[in-house]
Scaffold this motif. Structure first.
Motif, PDB file in Angstrom:
ATOM      1  N   ALA A 128       0.709  -1.200   0.240  1.00  0.00           N
ATOM      2  CA  ALA A 128      -0.038   0.143   0.068  1.00  0.00           C
ATOM      3  C   ALA A 128       0.894   1.136   0.011  1.00  0.00           C
ATOM      4  O   ALA A 128       0.430   2.351  -0.684  1.00  0.00           O
ATOM      5  CB  ALA A 128      -1.134  -0.019   1.132  1.00  0.00           C
ATOM      6  N   GLY A 129       1.945   1.222   0.658  1.00  0.00           N
ATOM      7  CA  GLY A 129       2.967   2.332   0.788  1.00  0.00           C
ATOM      8  C   GLY A 129       2.336   3.651   1.600  1.00  0.00           C
ATOM      9  O   GLY A 129       3.554   4.383   1.650  1.00  0.00           O
ATOM     10  N   ARG A 130       1.318   3.422   2.202  1.00  0.00           N
ATOM     11  CA  ARG A 130       1.070   4.325   3.145  1.00  0.00           C
ATOM     12  C   ARG A 130       0.214   3.346   4.258  1.00  0.00           C
ATOM     13  O   ARG A 130      -0.252   2.463   4.008  1.00  0.00           O
ATOM     14  CB  ARG A 130       0.226   5.478   2.655  1.00  0.00           C
ATOM     15  N   PHE A 131       0.285   3.899   5.469  1.00  0.00           N
ATOM     16  CA  PHE A 131      -0.313   3.530   6.719  1.00  0.00           C
ATOM     17  C   PHE A 131      -0.908   4.272   7.868  1.00  0.00           C
ATOM     18  O   PHE A 131      -0.599   5.595   7.618  1.00  0.00           O
ATOM     19  CB  PHE A 131       0.398   2.118   7.199  1.00  0.00           C
ATOM     20  N   ALA A 132      -1.558   3.784   8.831  1.00  0.00           N
ATOM     21  CA  ALA A 132      -2.281   4.605   9.896  1.00  0.00           C
ATOM     22  C   ALA A 132      -2.020   3.826  11.096  1.00  0.00           C
ATOM     23  O   ALA A 132      -2.007   2.580  11.154  1.00  0.00           O
ATOM     24  CB  ALA A 132      -3.730   5.004   9.486  1.00  0.00           C
ATOM     25  N   VAL A 133      -1.791   4.490  11.967  1.00  0.00           N
ATOM     26  CA  VAL A 133      -1.839   3.989  13.485  1.00  0.00           C
ATOM     27  C   VAL A 133      -2.686   4.358  14.198  1.00  0.00           C
ATOM     28  O   VAL A 133      -3.173   5.596  14.358  1.00  0.00           O
ATOM     29  CB  VAL A 133      -0.305   4.389  14.112  1.00  0.00           C
ATOM     30  N   SER A 134      -3.527   3.520  14.667  1.00  0.00           N
ATOM     31  CA  SER A 134      -4.466   3.794  15.769  1.00  0.00           C
ATOM     32  C   SER A 134      -4.125   3.439  17.309  1.00  0.00           C
ATOM     33  O   SER A 134      -3.982   2.204  17.447  1.00  0.00           O
ATOM     34  CB  SER A 134      -5.747   2.971  15.510  1.00  0.00           C
ATOM     35  N   VAL A 135      -3.797   4.518  18.016  1.00  0.00           N
ATOM     36  CA  VAL A 135      -3.415   4.072  19.393  1.00  0.00           C
ATOM     37  C   VAL A 135      -4.319   3.544  20.104  1.00  0.00           C
ATOM     38  O   VAL A 135      -5.425   4.388  20.259  1.00  0.00           O
ATOM     39  CB  VAL A 135      -2.642   5.205  20.152  1.00  0.00           C
ATOM     40  N   LEU A 136      -4.695   2.448  20.624  1.00  0.00           N
ATOM     41  CA  LEU A 136      -5.521   1.915  21.366  1.00  0.00           C
ATOM     42  C   LEU A 136      -5.897   2.359  23.068  1.00  0.00           C
ATOM     43  O   LEU A 136      -4.916   2.487  23.744  1.00  0.00           O
ATOM     44  CB  LEU A 136      -5.703   0.485  21.485  1.00  0.00           C
ATOM     45  N   GLY A 137      -7.098   2.460  23.247  1.00  0.00           N
ATOM     46  CA  GLY A 137      -7.548   3.120  24.558  1.00  0.00           C
ATOM     47  C   GLY A 137      -7.735   1.717  25.436  1.00  0.00           C
ATOM     48  O   GLY A 137      -8.084   0.573  24.952  1.00  0.00           O
ATOM     49  N   ALA A 138      -7.684   2.078  26.792  1.00  0.00           N
ATOM     50  CA  ALA A 138      -8.006   0.939  27.656  1.00  0.00           C
ATOM     51  C   ALA A 138      -9.001   0.148  27.514  1.00  0.00           C
ATOM     52  O   ALA A 138      -9.208  -1.072  28.106  1.00  0.00           O
ATOM     53  CB  ALA A 138      -7.886   1.468  29.249  1.00  0.00           C
ATOM     54  N   ASP A 139     -10.212   0.349  27.033  1.00  0.00           N
ATOM     55  CA  ASP A 139     -11.295  -0.049  26.756  1.00  0.00           C
ATOM     56  C   ASP A 139     -11.668  -0.972  25.318  1.00  0.00           C
ATOM     57  O   ASP A 139     -12.567  -1.426  25.047  1.00  0.00           O
ATOM     58  CB  ASP A 139     -12.583   0.594  26.990  1.00  0.00           C
ATOM     59  N   GLN A 140     -10.342  -0.976  24.884  1.00  0.00           N
ATOM     60  CA  GLN A 140     -10.161  -1.686  23.270  1.00  0.00           C
ATOM     61  C   GLN A 140      -9.394  -2.865  23.427  1.00  0.00           C
ATOM     62  O   GLN A 140      -8.836  -3.328  22.298  1.00  0.00           O
ATOM     63  CB  GLN A 140      -9.598  -0.782  22.479  1.00  0.00           C
ATOM     64  N   GLN A 141      -9.436  -3.621  24.349  1.00  0.00           N
ATOM     65  CA  GLN A 141      -8.665  -4.956  24.564  1.00  0.00           C
ATOM     66  C   GLN A 141      -9.357  -5.985  23.654  1.00  0.00           C
ATOM     67  O   GLN A 141      -8.441  -6.469  22.799  1.00  0.00           O
ATOM     68  CB  GLN A 141      -8.697  -5.580  25.948  1.00  0.00           C
ATOM     69  N   GLU A 142     -10.554  -6.063  23.343  1.00  0.00           N
ATOM     70  CA  GLU A 142     -11.080  -6.929  22.436  1.00  0.00           C
ATOM     71  C   GLU A 142     -10.860  -6.590  20.915  1.00  0.00           C
ATOM     72  O   GLU A 142     -10.571  -7.471  20.093  1.00  0.00           O
ATOM     73  CB  GLU A 142     -12.562  -7.040  22.776  1.00  0.00           C
ATOM     74  N   LEU A 143     -10.706  -5.229  20.585  1.00  0.00           N
ATOM     75  CA  LEU A 143     -10.354  -4.935  19.445  1.00  0.00           C
ATOM     76  C   LEU A 143      -8.883  -5.307  19.149  1.00  0.00           C
ATOM     77  O   LEU A 143      -8.667  -5.694  18.040  1.00  0.00           O
ATOM     78  CB  LEU A 143     -10.488  -3.194  19.314  1.00  0.00           C
ATOM     79  N   CYS A 144      -8.062  -5.061  20.219  1.00  0.00           N
ATOM     80  CA  CYS A 144      -6.623  -5.544  19.957  1.00  0.00           C
ATOM     81  C   CYS A 144      -6.354  -7.048  19.584  1.00  0.00           C
ATOM     82  O   CYS A 144      -5.937  -7.513  18.693  1.00  0.00           O
ATOM     83  CB  CYS A 144      -6.094  -5.232  21.189  1.00  0.00           C
ATOM     84  N   ARG A 145      -7.578  -7.886  20.250  1.00  0.00           N
ATOM     85  CA  ARG A 145      -7.393  -9.188  20.202  1.00  0.00           C
ATOM     86  C   ARG A 145      -7.843  -9.514  18.776  1.00  0.00           C
ATOM     87  O   ARG A 145      -7.381 -10.609  17.834  1.00  0.00           O
ATOM     88  CB  ARG A 145      -8.201 -10.010  21.187  1.00  0.00           C
TER      89      ARG A 145
END
Length: 190
Positions: A79-96
């Motif tokens: 893709a040559g470009r990307f984004a970073v989303s820094v996760l909040g404490a309530d986003q553990q399931e999203l991380c998984r």
């Protein structure tokens, strides 16, 4: 005047360090958790990382380190470009959800396209958009450099999702910032 500290365990020589010892010792370093996203062939792709860091202010650079075995990293690289989303404490399931191999990682995930087209995950504490700036060898990982082209931070209501000794946790900020969404463009766009 010096203070005597409790005796520390003896240090091991780097030569001969096994994988288990390396993981155990380095799990003592608390990290934040982020999701790296991109769009390849009109489809969103993403992966969870804890190896994300700021590198430089001038030029504005960040880095992350995907494993050579990652099936998502080659798609982000193309893709040559990307984004970073820094996760909040309530986003553990999203991380998984983004930490697994295969499947539709974006199923049920709310996001919007950033300026560079990469997905910005709803509810994140911060978003950083980047152009791929370089890659360096890093053993069984690749050190990926991204040149920051845009960024923003949400109100710090939940604190970050942190990872320490193989478990997730939370950290609350001691300051209560008011809602301040900040954006910046790279100097090349100015």
């Amino acid at each position: 005047m010096s203070t005597l500290a409790p005796e520390s365990p003896p240090l091991r020589a780097a030569q001969g360090v096994d994988d288990a010892a390396m993981r155990e010792v380095l799990s003592s370093f608390c990290t934040g958790v982020a999701v790296i996203t991109a769009v390849e062939d009109c489809r969103p792709v993403g992966m969870a990382v804890q190896s994300f860091s700021s590198v430089s202010l001038d030029p504005p650079l960040v880095c992350f380190c995907p494993a050579h075995t990652s099936s998502t990293w080659p798609r982000i690289r193309r893709a040559g470009r990307f984004a970073v989303s820094v996760l909040g404490a309530d986003q553990q399931e999203l991380c998984r959800q983004f930490a697994v191999t295969g499947g539709d990682k974006f199923a049920g995930v709310a996001w919007r396209a950033g300026n560079n087209g990469a997905p910005l995950l709803d509810g994140a504490l911060a978003w950083i958009e980047c152009d791929l700036a370089g890659r360096l060898p890093g053993g069984d990982h690749t050190v990926v450099l991204g040149r920051v082209t845009a960024l923003a931070a949400a109100p710090d209501d939940t604190g970050p999702l942190v990872y320490f000794r193989r478990t997730y946790g939370r950290l609350r900020s001691s300051s209560s910032r008011s809602a301040s969404i900040a954006s910046a463009r790279s100097r090349s766009e100015a």
